[in-house]
Design a protein around this motif. Structure first.
Motif, PDB file in Angstrom:
ATOM      1  N   CYS A  34       0.830  -1.212   0.000  1.00 60.02           N
ATOM      2  CA  CYS A  34       0.000   0.000   0.000  1.00 60.02           C
ATOM      3  C   CYS A  34       0.857   1.251   0.000  1.00 60.02           C
ATOM      4  O   CYS A  34       2.024   1.223   0.377  1.00 60.02           O
ATOM      5  N   THR A  35       0.232   2.351  -0.426  1.00 60.67           N
ATOM      6  CA  THR A  35       0.859   3.664  -0.313  1.00 60.67           C
ATOM      7  C   THR A  35       0.076   4.532   0.662  1.00 60.67           C
ATOM      8  O   THR A  35       0.550   5.591   1.067  1.00 60.67           O
ATOM      9  N   GLY A  36      -1.129   4.092   1.019  1.00 61.55           N
ATOM     10  CA  GLY A  36      -1.979   4.798   1.975  1.00 61.55           C
ATOM     11  C   GLY A  36      -3.092   3.888   2.453  1.00 61.55           C
ATOM     12  O   GLY A  36      -3.339   2.821   1.879  1.00 61.55           O
ATOM     13  N   VAL A  37      -3.792   4.297   3.498  1.00 58.34           N
ATOM     14  CA  VAL A  37      -4.843   3.487   4.104  1.00 58.34           C
ATOM     15  C   VAL A  37      -5.989   3.209   3.127  1.00 58.34           C
ATOM     16  O   VAL A  37      -6.653   2.170   3.216  1.00 58.34           O
ATOM     17  N   GLY A  93     -19.683  -6.403  16.538  1.00 54.48           N
ATOM     18  CA  GLY A  93     -18.722  -5.722  17.402  1.00 54.48           C
ATOM     19  C   GLY A  93     -17.267  -5.946  17.073  1.00 54.48           C
ATOM     20  O   GLY A  93     -16.432  -5.930  17.971  1.00 54.48           O
ATOM     21  N   CYS A  94     -16.924  -6.151  15.817  1.00 54.72           N
ATOM     22  CA  CYS A  94     -15.514  -6.313  15.448  1.00 54.72           C
ATOM     23  C   CYS A  94     -14.801  -4.965  15.566  1.00 54.72           C
ATOM     24  O   CYS A  94     -15.398  -3.925  15.292  1.00 54.72           O
ATOM     25  N   THR A  95     -13.546  -4.987  15.985  1.00 52.38           N
ATOM     26  CA  THR A  95     -12.773  -3.757  16.138  1.00 52.38           C
ATOM     27  C   THR A  95     -11.466  -3.845  15.377  1.00 52.38           C
ATOM     28  O   THR A  95     -11.017  -4.927  15.003  1.00 52.38           O
ATOM     29  N   GLY A  96     -10.846  -2.717  15.200  1.00 50.37           N
ATOM     30  CA  GLY A  96      -9.533  -2.647  14.580  1.00 50.37           C
ATOM     31  C   GLY A  96      -9.390  -1.366  13.790  1.00 50.37           C
ATOM     32  O   GLY A  96     -10.376  -0.716  13.438  1.00 50.37           O
ATOM     33  N   ARG A  97      -8.166  -0.996  13.528  1.00 48.55           N
ATOM     34  CA  ARG A  97      -7.864   0.201  12.739  1.00 48.55           C
ATOM     35  C   ARG A  97      -6.992  -0.221  11.567  1.00 48.55           C
ATOM     36  O   ARG A  97      -5.917  -0.789  11.753  1.00 48.55           O
ATOM     37  N   ILE A  98      -7.491   0.044  10.356  1.00 50.39           N
ATOM     38  CA  ILE A  98      -6.730  -0.264   9.146  1.00 50.39           C
ATOM     39  C   ILE A  98      -5.622   0.769   9.019  1.00 50.39           C
ATOM     40  O   ILE A  98      -5.869   1.968   9.151  1.00 50.39           O
ATOM     41  N   GLN A  99      -4.403   0.293   8.743  1.00 50.02           N
ATOM     42  CA  GLN A  99      -3.272   1.196   8.553  1.00 50.02           C
ATOM     43  C   GLN A  99      -2.384   0.695   7.428  1.00 50.02           C
ATOM     44  O   GLN A  99      -2.377  -0.491   7.119  1.00 50.02           O
ATOM     45  N   THR A 106      -2.193  -3.300   7.182  1.00 44.74           N
ATOM     46  CA  THR A 106      -2.275  -3.989   8.472  1.00 44.74           C
ATOM     47  C   THR A 106      -3.594  -3.623   9.150  1.00 44.74           C
ATOM     48  O   THR A 106      -4.235  -2.634   8.803  1.00 44.74           O
ATOM     49  N   LEU A 107      -3.960  -4.435  10.120  1.00 44.22           N
ATOM     50  CA  LEU A 107      -5.132  -4.157  10.954  1.00 44.22           C
ATOM     51  C   LEU A 107      -4.631  -4.168  12.394  1.00 44.22           C
ATOM     52  O   LEU A 107      -4.245  -5.209  12.922  1.00 44.22           O
ATOM     53  N   VAL A 108      -4.615  -2.996  13.003  1.00 40.64           N
ATOM     54  CA  VAL A 108      -4.091  -2.837  14.351  1.00 40.64           C
ATOM     55  C   VAL A 108      -5.251  -2.905  15.350  1.00 40.64           C
ATOM     56  O   VAL A 108      -6.302  -2.319  15.128  1.00 40.64           O
ATOM     57  N   GLY A 113     -15.853  -5.661  20.068  1.00 33.65           N
ATOM     58  CA  GLY A 113     -16.278  -4.621  20.997  1.00 33.65           C
ATOM     59  C   GLY A 113     -16.513  -3.255  20.401  1.00 33.65           C
ATOM     60  O   GLY A 113     -16.789  -2.308  21.093  1.00 33.65           O
ATOM     61  N   GLY A 114     -16.396  -3.102  19.089  1.00 31.58           N
ATOM     62  CA  GLY A 114     -16.628  -1.790  18.484  1.00 31.58           C
ATOM     63  C   GLY A 114     -16.787  -1.910  17.000  1.00 31.58           C
ATOM     64  O   GLY A 114     -17.504  -2.761  16.528  1.00 31.58           O
ATOM     65  N   GLY A 115     -16.062  -1.092  16.242  1.00 29.30           N
ATOM     66  CA  GLY A 115     -16.155  -1.124  14.790  1.00 29.30           C
ATOM     67  C   GLY A 115     -14.799  -1.043  14.155  1.00 29.30           C
ATOM     68  O   GLY A 115     -13.844  -0.590  14.766  1.00 29.30           O
ATOM     69  N   VAL A 116     -14.700  -1.491  12.901  1.00 26.65           N
ATOM     70  CA  VAL A 116     -13.443  -1.405  12.169  1.00 26.65           C
ATOM     71  C   VAL A 116     -13.326   0.004  11.618  1.00 26.65           C
ATOM     72  O   VAL A 116     -14.263   0.549  11.060  1.00 26.65           O
ATOM     73  N   ASP A 117     -12.157   0.613  11.792  1.00 26.60           N
ATOM     74  CA  ASP A 117     -11.934   2.009  11.491  1.00 26.60           C
ATOM     75  C   ASP A 117     -10.801   2.152  10.475  1.00 26.60           C
ATOM     76  O   ASP A 117      -9.801   1.454  10.566  1.00 26.60           O
ATOM     77  N   ALA A 118     -10.954   3.032   9.522  1.00 25.98           N
ATOM     78  CA  ALA A 118      -9.893   3.335   8.558  1.00 25.98           C
ATOM     79  C   ALA A 118      -9.476   4.788   8.736  1.00 25.98           C
ATOM     80  O   ALA A 118     -10.208   5.689   8.367  1.00 25.98           O
ATOM     81  N   ARG A 119      -8.324   4.995   9.341  1.00 27.90           N
ATOM     82  CA  ARG A 119      -7.795   6.358   9.537  1.00 27.90           C
ATOM     83  C   ARG A 119      -6.349   6.399   9.149  1.00 27.90           C
ATOM     84  O   ARG A 119      -5.615   5.511   9.329  1.00 27.90           O
TER      85      ARG A 119
END
Length: 119
Positions: A34-37, A93-99, A106-108, A113-119
């Motif tokens: 990747c070059t970005g999220v 309730g899946c969680t994680g932050r796409i990076q 990657t998924l950090v 318990g929450g939501g999957v986030d792309a930041r």
């Protein structure tokens, strides 16, 4: 002859346990560069099972590999008898932050318990 009647049930149990290598998906089979999220999408990597809720995403791959990934999941999904239609559904309730870290999707913080986030 009695064992012949048991054989179909044994095959069903093997198909539903989700541990067979034929019923696994490995994110390393797909491009993760990747070059970005925005290049990344969260996916599950591991044993597949239609006998319970589908697991939360555990990693990420390139967005443009998603169709290939979904095709592989469909082909490798074990065929199970479900007592209730729609038994195979995502775990809520899946969680994680796409990076995009060092050029790799990657998924950090993957978990529940929450939501999957792309930041």
């Amino acid at each position: 002859m009695r064992w012949l009647a048991v054989l179909p049930f044994a095959a069903l149990l093997v198909a539903c346990d989700g541990t067979n290598a034929d019923h696994a998906i490995n994110a390393d089979e797909y491009d993760r560069a990747c070059t970005g999220v925005a290049d990344c999408v969260p996916v599950y990597s591991g044993s597949l099972s239609c006998c319970s809720n589908q697991p939360c995403p555990t990693t990420a791959i390139r967005q443009d590999n998603l169709a290939k990934y979904e095709s592989s999941v469909a082909a490798r999904m074990p065929m199970c008898m479900s007592p209730t239609p729609g038994d195979c559904r995502p775990t809520p309730g899946c969680t994680g932050r796409i990076q995009c870290v060092a050029g790799t999707c990657t998924l950090v913080g993957a978990g529940t318990g929450g939501g999957v986030d792309a930041r």
